[in-house]
Design a protein around this motif. Structure first.
Motif, PDB file in Angstrom:
ATOM      1  N   ASN A 120       0.812  -1.222   0.000  1.00 63.93           N
ATOM      2  CA  ASN A 120       0.000   0.000   0.000  1.00 63.93           C
ATOM      3  C   ASN A 120       0.845   1.273   0.000  1.00 63.93           C
ATOM      4  OD1 ASN A 120      -2.380  -1.422   0.000  1.00 63.93           O
ATOM      5  ND2 ASN A 120      -2.488  -1.514   2.226  1.00 63.93           N
ATOM      6  N   ASP A 121       1.980   1.264   0.720  1.00 63.46           N
ATOM      7  CA  ASP A 121       2.808   2.463   0.813  1.00 63.46           C
ATOM      8  C   ASP A 121       4.238   2.048   1.124  1.00 63.46           C
ATOM      9  OD1 ASP A 121       3.613   5.120   1.042  1.00 63.46           O
ATOM     10  OD2 ASP A 121       3.176   5.169   3.191  1.00 63.46           O
ATOM     11  N   ASN A 122       5.187   2.571   0.361  1.00 60.53           N
ATOM     12  CA  ASN A 122       6.593   2.239   0.583  1.00 60.53           C
ATOM     13  C   ASN A 122       7.390   3.476   0.989  1.00 60.53           C
ATOM     14  OD1 ASN A 122       6.549   3.532  -1.855  1.00 60.53           O
ATOM     15  ND2 ASN A 122       7.882   2.104  -2.907  1.00 60.53           N
ATOM     16  N   GLY A 123       6.839   4.282   1.845  1.00 65.43           N
ATOM     17  CA  GLY A 123       7.456   5.547   2.237  1.00 65.43           C
ATOM     18  C   GLY A 123       8.796   5.374   2.932  1.00 65.43           C
ATOM     19  N   VAL A 124       8.937   4.385   3.801  1.00 72.05           N
ATOM     20  CA  VAL A 124      10.195   4.183   4.517  1.00 72.05           C
ATOM     21  C   VAL A 124      11.294   3.777   3.539  1.00 72.05           C
ATOM     22  CG1 VAL A 124      11.328   2.814   6.307  1.00 72.05           C
ATOM     23  CG2 VAL A 124       8.975   3.545   6.624  1.00 72.05           C
ATOM     24  N   TYR A 125      10.977   2.893   2.613  1.00 74.92           N
ATOM     25  CA  TYR A 125      11.951   2.464   1.612  1.00 74.92           C
ATOM     26  C   TYR A 125      12.348   3.631   0.707  1.00 74.92           C
ATOM     27  CZ  TYR A 125      14.158  -0.513  -1.908  1.00 74.92           C
ATOM     28  OH  TYR A 125      15.053  -1.098  -2.760  1.00 74.92           O
ATOM     29  N   ARG A 126      11.385   4.435   0.313  1.00 78.06           N
ATOM     30  CA  ARG A 126      11.651   5.590  -0.541  1.00 78.06           C
ATOM     31  C   ARG A 126      12.524   6.611   0.206  1.00 78.06           C
ATOM     32  NH1 ARG A 126       9.261   6.503  -5.050  1.00 78.06           N
ATOM     33  NH2 ARG A 126       7.520   5.150  -4.594  1.00 78.06           N
ATOM     34  N   PHE A 127      12.226   6.814   1.509  1.00 78.29           N
ATOM     35  CA  PHE A 127      13.011   7.746   2.319  1.00 78.29           C
ATOM     36  C   PHE A 127      14.456   7.259   2.443  1.00 78.29           C
ATOM     37  CE2 PHE A 127      14.576   9.003   6.564  1.00 78.29           C
ATOM     38  CZ  PHE A 127      14.632  10.371   6.372  1.00 78.29           C
ATOM     39  N   LEU A 128      14.640   5.981   2.728  1.00 74.89           N
ATOM     40  CA  LEU A 128      15.980   5.413   2.843  1.00 74.89           C
ATOM     41  C   LEU A 128      16.710   5.471   1.496  1.00 74.89           C
ATOM     42  CD1 LEU A 128      17.855   4.008   4.864  1.00 74.89           C
ATOM     43  CD2 LEU A 128      16.990   1.845   4.018  1.00 74.89           C
ATOM     44  N   ASN A 129      15.990   5.282   0.429  1.00 76.41           N
ATOM     45  CA  ASN A 129      16.563   5.369  -0.911  1.00 76.41           C
ATOM     46  C   ASN A 129      17.055   6.795  -1.184  1.00 76.41           C
ATOM     47  OD1 ASN A 129      17.201   5.248  -3.615  1.00 76.41           O
ATOM     48  ND2 ASN A 129      15.351   4.155  -4.196  1.00 76.41           N
ATOM     49  N   LYS A 130      16.306   7.803  -0.747  1.00 78.25           N
ATOM     50  CA  LYS A 130      16.722   9.190  -0.953  1.00 78.25           C
ATOM     51  C   LYS A 130      17.964   9.524  -0.136  1.00 78.25           C
ATOM     52  CE  LYS A 130      12.380  11.300  -2.300  1.00 78.25           C
ATOM     53  NZ  LYS A 130      11.338  12.268  -1.960  1.00 78.25           N
ATOM     54  N   ILE A 131      18.065   8.951   1.065  1.00 74.13           N
ATOM     55  CA  ILE A 131      19.218   9.230   1.919  1.00 74.13           C
ATOM     56  C   ILE A 131      20.478   8.568   1.363  1.00 74.13           C
ATOM     57  CG2 ILE A 131      20.232   8.764   4.190  1.00 74.13           C
ATOM     58  CD1 ILE A 131      17.469   9.111   5.371  1.00 74.13           C
ATOM     59  N   VAL A 132      20.365   7.332   0.928  1.00 78.42           N
ATOM     60  CA  VAL A 132      21.525   6.544   0.539  1.00 78.42           C
ATOM     61  C   VAL A 132      22.009   6.864  -0.871  1.00 78.42           C
ATOM     62  CG1 VAL A 132      22.315   4.184   0.124  1.00 78.42           C
ATOM     63  CG2 VAL A 132      20.923   4.684   2.112  1.00 78.42           C
ATOM     64  N   ASN A 133      21.116   7.060  -1.821  1.00 80.33           N
ATOM     65  CA  ASN A 133      21.501   7.198  -3.226  1.00 80.33           C
ATOM     66  C   ASN A 133      21.566   8.660  -3.663  1.00 80.33           C
ATOM     67  OD1 ASN A 133      21.613   4.407  -3.633  1.00 80.33           O
ATOM     68  ND2 ASN A 133      19.424   4.319  -4.018  1.00 80.33           N
ATOM     69  N   SER A 134      22.383   8.891  -4.698  1.00 78.44           N
ATOM     70  CA  SER A 134      22.455  10.230  -5.276  1.00 78.44           C
ATOM     71  C   SER A 134      21.194  10.481  -6.105  1.00 78.44           C
ATOM     72  CB  SER A 134      23.705  10.358  -6.148  1.00 78.44           C
ATOM     73  OG  SER A 134      23.598   9.496  -7.258  1.00 78.44           O
ATOM     74  N   LYS A 135      21.044  11.695  -6.577  1.00 81.45           N
ATOM     75  CA  LYS A 135      19.836  12.080  -7.302  1.00 81.45           C
ATOM     76  C   LYS A 135      19.631  11.230  -8.556  1.00 81.45           C
ATOM     77  CE  LYS A 135      16.537  15.194  -7.553  1.00 81.45           C
ATOM     78  NZ  LYS A 135      15.470  15.229  -6.583  1.00 81.45           N
ATOM     79  N   GLU A 136      20.705  10.874  -9.261  1.00 79.31           N
ATOM     80  CA  GLU A 136      20.587  10.090 -10.487  1.00 79.31           C
ATOM     81  C   GLU A 136      20.193   8.648 -10.208  1.00 79.31           C
ATOM     82  OE1 GLU A 136      23.834  11.546  -9.822  1.00 79.31           O
ATOM     83  OE2 GLU A 136      23.075  13.433 -10.606  1.00 79.31           O
ATOM     84  N   LEU A 137      20.594   8.120  -9.062  1.00 84.23           N
ATOM     85  CA  LEU A 137      20.346   6.702  -8.754  1.00 84.23           C
ATOM     86  C   LEU A 137      19.068   6.465  -7.959  1.00 84.23           C
ATOM     87  CD1 LEU A 137      23.967   5.595  -7.808  1.00 84.23           C
ATOM     88  CD2 LEU A 137      22.769   5.261  -9.966  1.00 84.23           C
ATOM     89  N   GLN A 138      18.386   7.524  -7.553  1.00 84.70           N
ATOM     90  CA  GLN A 138      17.177   7.341  -6.754  1.00 84.70           C
ATOM     91  C   GLN A 138      16.068   6.722  -7.588  1.00 84.70           C
ATOM     92  OE1 GLN A 138      16.120  11.070  -5.011  1.00 84.70           O
ATOM     93  NE2 GLN A 138      17.902  11.093  -3.659  1.00 84.70           N
ATOM     94  N   MET A 139      15.202   5.982  -6.903  1.00 86.51           N
ATOM     95  CA  MET A 139      14.105   5.314  -7.599  1.00 86.51           C
ATOM     96  C   MET A 139      13.079   6.345  -8.068  1.00 86.51           C
ATOM     97  SD  MET A 139      12.408   3.505  -4.263  1.00 86.51           S
ATOM     98  CE  MET A 139      10.904   2.929  -4.925  1.00 86.51           C
ATOM     99  N   SER A 140      12.362   5.999  -9.133  1.00 82.76           N
ATOM    100  CA  SER A 140      11.365   6.913  -9.682  1.00 82.76           C
ATOM    101  C   SER A 140      10.159   7.009  -8.754  1.00 82.76           C
ATOM    102  CB  SER A 140      10.930   6.442 -11.071  1.00 82.76           C
ATOM    103  OG  SER A 140      10.315   5.174 -10.977  1.00 82.76           O
ATOM    104  N   ALA A 141       9.362   8.036  -8.953  1.00 82.37           N
ATOM    105  CA  ALA A 141       8.220   8.286  -8.063  1.00 82.37           C
ATOM    106  C   ALA A 141       7.136   7.226  -8.195  1.00 82.37           C
ATOM    107  CB  ALA A 141       7.640   9.663  -8.353  1.00 82.37           C
ATOM    108  N   ASP A 142       7.042   6.582  -9.353  1.00 88.57           N
ATOM    109  CA  ASP A 142       5.981   5.588  -9.542  1.00 88.57           C
ATOM    110  C   ASP A 142       6.458   4.149  -9.298  1.00 88.57           C
ATOM    111  OD1 ASP A 142       7.636   5.574 -11.727  1.00 88.57           O
ATOM    112  OD2 ASP A 142       6.032   5.212 -13.171  1.00 88.57           O
ATOM    113  N   ASN A 143       7.653   3.971  -8.786  1.00 82.91           N
ATOM    114  CA  ASN A 143       8.188   2.639  -8.507  1.00 82.91           C
ATOM    115  C   ASN A 143       7.616   2.119  -7.187  1.00 82.91           C
ATOM    116  OD1 ASN A 143       9.676   0.329  -8.248  1.00 82.91           O
ATOM    117  ND2 ASN A 143      11.660   1.305  -8.548  1.00 82.91           N
ATOM    118  N   PRO A 144       6.890   0.991  -7.191  1.00 87.04           N
ATOM    119  CA  PRO A 144       6.267   0.506  -5.964  1.00 87.04           C
ATOM    120  C   PRO A 144       7.174  -0.385  -5.109  1.00 87.04           C
ATOM    121  CG  PRO A 144       5.564  -0.838  -7.784  1.00 87.04           C
ATOM    122  CD  PRO A 144       6.452   0.231  -8.354  1.00 87.04           C
TER     123      PRO A 144
END
Length: 178
Positions: free
Chosen positions: A24-48
């Protein structure tokens, strides 16, 4: 052994809850992805994708075991419960990790089958109707039509036997060979 079964069943339910929550929501994973990865390597907004949702076996296993080890370390050092020195608690942790992993795959199965049923609900009704009609036709064919083998046997029985032919012995005698 009884407590292990209870822990295992509870962990399956926890795995189902964990997978459903991440679907339903992957906010924690998305937040951790933003912290760990650079802007080019971050996952897209529609990636579940999440920690266990839409992951293969190894990343799921690593996430579950790592989170349980961190929980065990917190319990070991902040409470009087000795997690890593007691066989029964280690067995419970192993049961919990296995059950959680099985629960995530069970939830994956349930969610995917629900999606397939929703997509094909109309065509499933049509397929059932077609199968029923084919079954009725097949039963009618069985009732009315006799099998080919029986029809051939009846034809052979109805045909009259040919005139008495001389036996092979008599033919040899006629030719003078015997």
């Amino acid at each position: 052994m009884g407590i292990d079964i209870i822990v295992f069943i509870a962990s399956i339910l926890f795995g189902i809850f964990l997978y459903w929550r991440e679907s339903n929501d992957n906010g924690v994973y998305r937040f951790l992805n933003k912290i760990v990865n650079s802007k080019e390597l971050q996952m897209s907004a529609d990636n579940p994708k999440g920690f266990v949702y839409k992951q293969s076996l190894i990343p799921r296993l690593i996430f579950i075991v790592t989170s349980l080890l961190i929980t065990g370390l917190i319990l070991q050092f902040l409470t009087p419960i000795e997690v890593f020195t007691n066989y029964f608690v280690l067995s419970g942790f192993a049961s919990f990790a296995t059950g959680t992993l099985i629960g995530t795959y069970l939830a994956n199965f349930v969610i995917k089958t629900t999606q397939v049923v929703e997509e094909k609900s109309d065509s499933i009704g049509d397929m059932v109707d077609e199968a029923m009609e084919k079954g009725k036709d097949f039963i009618e064919d069985l009732k009315t039509k006799e099998p080919e083998v029986i029809e051939q046997a009846q034809k052979e029985i109805k045909t009259e036997p040919e005139a008495d032919k001389p036996s092979a012995r008599d033919r040899l005698k006629d030719k003078g060979l015997m």
